[in-house]
Design an enzyme around this catalytic site. Structure first.
Site, mmCIF file in Angstrom:
data_model
loop_
_atom_site.group_PDB
_atom_site.id
_atom_site.type_symbol
_atom_site.label_atom_id
_atom_site.label_comp_id
_atom_site.label_asym_id
_atom_site.label_seq_id
_atom_site.Cartn_x
_atom_site.Cartn_y
_atom_site.Cartn_z
ATOM 1 N N PRO A 17 0.776 -1.229 0.000
ATOM 2 C CA PRO A 17 0.000 0.000 0.000
ATOM 3 C C PRO A 17 0.817 1.293 0.000
ATOM 4 O O PRO A 17 0.249 2.369 -0.134
ATOM 5 C CB PRO A 17 -0.787 -0.101 1.303
ATOM 6 C CG PRO A 17 0.104 -0.904 2.196
ATOM 7 C CD PRO A 17 0.797 -1.894 1.309
ATOM 8 N N ASP A 40 3.498 0.681 -11.914
ATOM 9 C CA ASP A 40 2.300 1.475 -11.683
ATOM 10 C C ASP A 40 2.640 2.753 -10.933
ATOM 11 O O ASP A 40 3.700 2.869 -10.333
ATOM 12 C CB ASP A 40 1.313 0.675 -10.828
ATOM 13 C CG ASP A 40 0.256 0.007 -11.688
ATOM 14 O OD1 ASP A 40 0.268 0.212 -12.914
ATOM 15 O OD2 ASP A 40 -0.578 -0.722 -11.121
ATOM 16 N N LYS A 62 -0.902 5.168 -14.247
ATOM 17 C CA LYS A 62 -2.077 5.885 -14.723
ATOM 18 C C LYS A 62 -2.417 6.988 -13.734
ATOM 19 O O LYS A 62 -2.620 6.726 -12.564
ATOM 20 C CB LYS A 62 -3.267 4.942 -14.833
ATOM 21 C CG LYS A 62 -3.006 3.765 -15.721
ATOM 22 C CD LYS A 62 -4.230 2.859 -15.723
ATOM 23 C CE LYS A 62 -3.876 1.465 -16.169
ATOM 24 N NZ LYS A 62 -3.033 0.748 -15.184
ATOM 25 N N GLY A 93 0.353 -1.567 -7.383
ATOM 26 C CA GLY A 93 0.040 -1.100 -6.032
ATOM 27 C C GLY A 93 -0.824 -2.099 -5.282
ATOM 28 O O GLY A 93 -1.662 -2.775 -5.879
ATOM 29 N N GLY A 94 -0.588 -2.222 -3.984
ATOM 30 C CA GLY A 94 -1.414 -3.115 -3.158
ATOM 31 C C GLY A 94 -1.296 -4.557 -3.608
ATOM 32 O O GLY A 94 -0.219 -5.018 -3.978
ATOM 33 N N ASP A 95 -2.414 -5.286 -3.596
ATOM 34 C CA ASP A 95 -2.437 -6.671 -4.069
ATOM 35 C C ASP A 95 -2.775 -6.684 -5.563
ATOM 36 O O ASP A 95 -3.663 -5.944 -5.997
ATOM 37 C CB ASP A 95 -3.497 -7.460 -3.281
ATOM 38 C CG ASP A 95 -3.534 -8.907 -3.716
ATOM 39 O OD1 ASP A 95 -2.792 -9.701 -3.118
ATOM 40 O OD2 ASP A 95 -4.272 -9.231 -4.671
ATOM 41 N N MET A 176 -11.153 3.734 -4.855
ATOM 42 C CA MET A 176 -11.330 4.596 -6.028
ATOM 43 C C MET A 176 -12.566 5.486 -5.891
ATOM 44 O O MET A 176 -13.302 5.696 -6.868
ATOM 45 C CB MET A 176 -11.424 3.737 -7.304
ATOM 46 C CG MET A 176 -10.123 3.026 -7.612
ATOM 47 S SD MET A 176 -10.213 1.997 -9.082
ATOM 48 C CE MET A 176 -10.661 0.418 -8.371
#
Ligand code: SAH
Length: 507
Positions: A17, A40, A62, A93-95, A176
């Site tokens: 994270p 990313d 992005k 990012g993250g999982d 998001m």
């Protein structure tokens, strides 16, 4: 799984994270053996720097609404790189499989017959809650948790089923959704959720820049708007949010919310940076100086004169390191020091000596750990007329030591071991410095170099943050340069510097 990345394989790697400490060992191992990385936007700072220098880094990040690389192009690139025989690390990012399109990428590999592996990771959905003091489940309060995306999705797939989520007696975590907080809250209330249901937004979770806003469904949008929270952020809805009051360990750390600039040379900065980060600070590393060894001549001469010398004095850990390097190069070891007294100016040089198996004989008392202080200690302990003192130090060292010893009749051989050279920070870095709450200085030379660099980028001394200094010499230099010194370490050590900083923040 372990071992280095294999050629011709795609690794879909979750990077966690944001907190670099929450990157898995497997992820790090693969990054360190990658030929090419597709990165990313939301991956921890510095992770891609772990890749081999020769590795190619492709930024496919992005920015919301502005796709740097279309998903189909990413898929095609992953396949092509692997087919070219490279070790491909896709950093996400993250999982990778939780709203990360990892599934689409794995399917693309599968379809092309390219071998792939998935490295699961800590997801922001749960870790941002944890670091905000919100357990996503609790036996008496929430027996399940639902993770959804608040993004309207592509091809008009539309909203999640807010009516159904509104009826949940568990926790709902929405990803998001920062720009749609008002819509999310209104839709939940319209679906029958009580307006006073606890809700929170956690931005930049698990990082030093984490910010949390707690409200109710009715008041969340306004509270978030007022706080101007940055992305990325999660929304969390449910009674568990109320537990934060007692469980908010992360944001309660003594330096949380403090931005501190660290100006020492990068090689030495790590222990200071680690301690500050551990206490919650956001650290901006500004390596104003770099250590550069000088030609070996003077240190080699010092090594060769050990048999005649009475005292060997060090004024810095760098000097100690360089000395022992040359001692070994000349075929000798710590036994060459057995007949003489070893004197050091402070704890850093003392620790460096101990790392080489030598316990220093002389160290000035706390409060007197300067060149002049060392002169006092040495002269009260028998340095006199005719004593040969070898001083290993920086090119531009503290003359008080040499002058003081000579004034007492000692013969002083100075061996200049290294020099500090300016490593000019970028304009961007200097701008970040200006936004810091405090700047730490661990030597007078870092003061001079930083002030010079700031001036070179058009920043006045008055615009630099207040300083925390490691000792009297550094304080004097900072004040002379026009900086405001807020606190000074009780003794010249990293631990003491950090203590002074924490005490200053507590005030
Ligand atoms: N696969 C990722 C999620 C990717 S979708 C994971 O498992 O975490 C991107 C969304 O994740 C962001 O819009 C935000 O809602 C959330 N997010 C990612 N990092 C975050 C962080 N550090 N703090 C809060 N939310 C974060």
């Amino acid at each position: 799984m372990s071992g280095a990345a294999r050629p011709g394989t795609v690794y879909l790697v979750g990077a966690g994270p944001g907190d670099p400490g929450l990157v898995t060992r497997r992820a790090l191992e693969l990054v360190r053996s990658a030929d090419v990385l597709l990165i990313d936007r939301l991956v921890p700072v510095g992770l891609a720097d772990e890749a081999p220098a020769a590795a190619e880094r492709i930024d496919v990040g992005k920015v919301a609404g502005n796709h740097a690389m279309a998903q189909d192009d990413i898929n095609a690139r992953l396949v092509a790189e692997a087919q070219a025989g490279r070790r491909v690390v896709r950093l996400k990012g993250g999982d990778p499989y939780l709203f990360g399109r990892g599934g689409e990428e794995a399917l693309a590999c599968r379809e092309a017959g390219v071998p792939f592996e998935v490295v699961p990771a800590v997801t922001s959905a749960f870790s941002a809650c944890a670091d905000a003091g919100i357990p996503v489940t609790h036996r008496d309060i929430a027996r399940h948790v639902t993770v959804v995306t608040a993004s309207a999705g592509r091809d008009g797939q539309g909203d999640p089923d807010y009516g159904w989520l509104a009826q949940s007696d568990g926790t709902v975590v929405l990803l998001m959704g920062l720009r749609r907080v008002a819509h999310v809250a209104a839709a939940l209330i319209a679906g029958g959720a009580p307006p006073d249901r606890p809700a929170a937004v956690v931005a930049r979770g698990t990082t030093a820049a984490q910010r949390t806003v707690v409200a109710t469904l009715a008041t969340l949008a306004e509270a978030v708007g007022q706080a101007a929270l940055p992305s990325p952020a999660i929304i969390v809805v449910g009674d568990v949010v109320a537990l934060r009051d007692g469980l908010d360990w992360f944001e309660q750390r003594p330096l949380f919310g403090t931005r501190v600039a660290v100006t020492r040379a990068r090689a030495q900065a790590s222990s200071l940076v680690a301690r500050l980060a551990d206490l919650g600070a956001e650290v901006v590393e500004a390596p104003a100086i770099r250590i550069e060894p000088l030609p070996v001549g003077e240190v080699d001469a010092a090594v060769d004169s050990l048999d005649d010398a009475h005292v060997l004095a060090f004024t810095s850990a760098n000097g100690v390191e360089r000395f022992f390097e040359r001692l070994a190069a000349r075929g000798r070891d710590a036994r060459a020091l057995s007949g003489l007294r070893v004197a050091v100016v402070g704890t850093a040089s003392a620790d460096a000596c101990r790392r080489h198996g030598v316990e220093p004989d002389v160290i000035p008392p706390v409060g007197a750990r300067t060149g002049a202080g060392l002169v006092d200690s040495l002269t009260t302990q028998g340095v006199e007329h005719g004593t040969l003192v070898v001083v290993v130090r920086a090119e531009a060292g503290d003359e008080a030591l040499v002058d003081g010893l000579r004034a007492h009749g000692a013969h002083v051989h100075v061996a200049r071991a290294y020099r500090t050279v300016v490593e000019p920070p970028s304009a961007d870095l200097v701008a970040q410095l200006r936004d810091c709450d405090l700047v730490t200085f661990t030597s007078a030379s870092t003061v001079h170099h930083l002030v010079e660099a700031a001036a070179a980028h058009g920043i006045a001394v008055g615009d630099l943050p207040p300083a925390i200094s490691i000792g009297p010499t550094t304080t004097a230099a900072a004040e002379a340069a026009g900086l405001h010194v807020r606190a000074q370490a009780a003794e010249p050590s990293v631990a003491s510097l950090v203590e002074a900083l924490v005490a200053d923040r507590a005030r």
